[in-house]
Scaffold this motif. Structure first.
Motif: not given
Length: 188
Positions: A79-80, A20-22, A28-30, A33-36
């Motif tokens: 939720l995200m 969630v935080v990432v 730019e690639w947050a 990175a979150g999906a990863f």
């Protein structure tokens, strides 16, 4: 309790706030990175179950924690994406998916208390729903339509898979309800 599969499952729980935080970092690639991180957590779901069977390390704690970890990270991802996309076309299937998870969990718990948990054990439809749901969430979380200039259509595929997962979700919910109906209708 401290078996390898249980440690991997606990890692999945710990990854939720990291994910969630990432995802919401101003970077730019947050989103990717979150999906990863979500993908990594999804892979650990398969891996911990495989290891529990292979190493003969199945435990009651693991049987409890594994589905809880799955539901927590999926709920966070749903939720995200409803927040990120802010559209009824994402919100409706997300609500259906979350509602189904709560309903089926309650049904399984109730049937387990009756000693009839095998009636509502995980089916092929439920597993297919989970696979479609995880792939949909990875695609939608990543927000990628192009990668290095090449079209990959992850978001478009994510929309399609989200609706497919919602369909399978409703189908599996009906299937589980029908299987348990005799016990539900007569209170036994």
């Amino acid at each position: 309790m401290w078996t390898i599969p249980n440690i991997i499952t606990m890692l999945r729980v710990v990854l939720i706030p990291v994910f969630v935080v990432v995802y919401f970092l101003d970077w730019e690639w947050a989103r990717q990175a979150g999906a990863f991180i979500f993908w990594l957590a999804a892979i650990t779901d398969w891996f911990d179950g495989y290891l529990a069977r292979k190493l003969e390390q199945t435990t009651e704690f693991g049987a409890f924690l594994d589905p809880v970890a799955d539901k927590l990270i999926v709920a966070a991802a749903l939720l995200m994406i409803t927040h990120s996309y802010d559209t009824v076309w994402i919100t409706i299937p997300a609500i259906l998916l979350m509602s189904r998870e709560i309903y089926v969990s309650a049904l399984r718990e109730w049937m387990g208390q009756k000693g009839k948990s095998d009636i509502v054990s995980v089916s092929f439809i439920g597993k297919a729903k989970t696979m479609a749901q995880m792939l949909a969430l990875i695609g939608l979380l990543s927000e990628l339509e192009y990668f290095m200039g090449f079209p990959i259509y992850w978001v478009s595929l994510g929309y399609i898979l989200l609706y497919f997962a919602a369909f399978l979700s409703a189908w599996s919910m009906v299937t589980y309800t029908k299987a348990a109906w005799q016990n539900l209708s007569n209170g036994n």
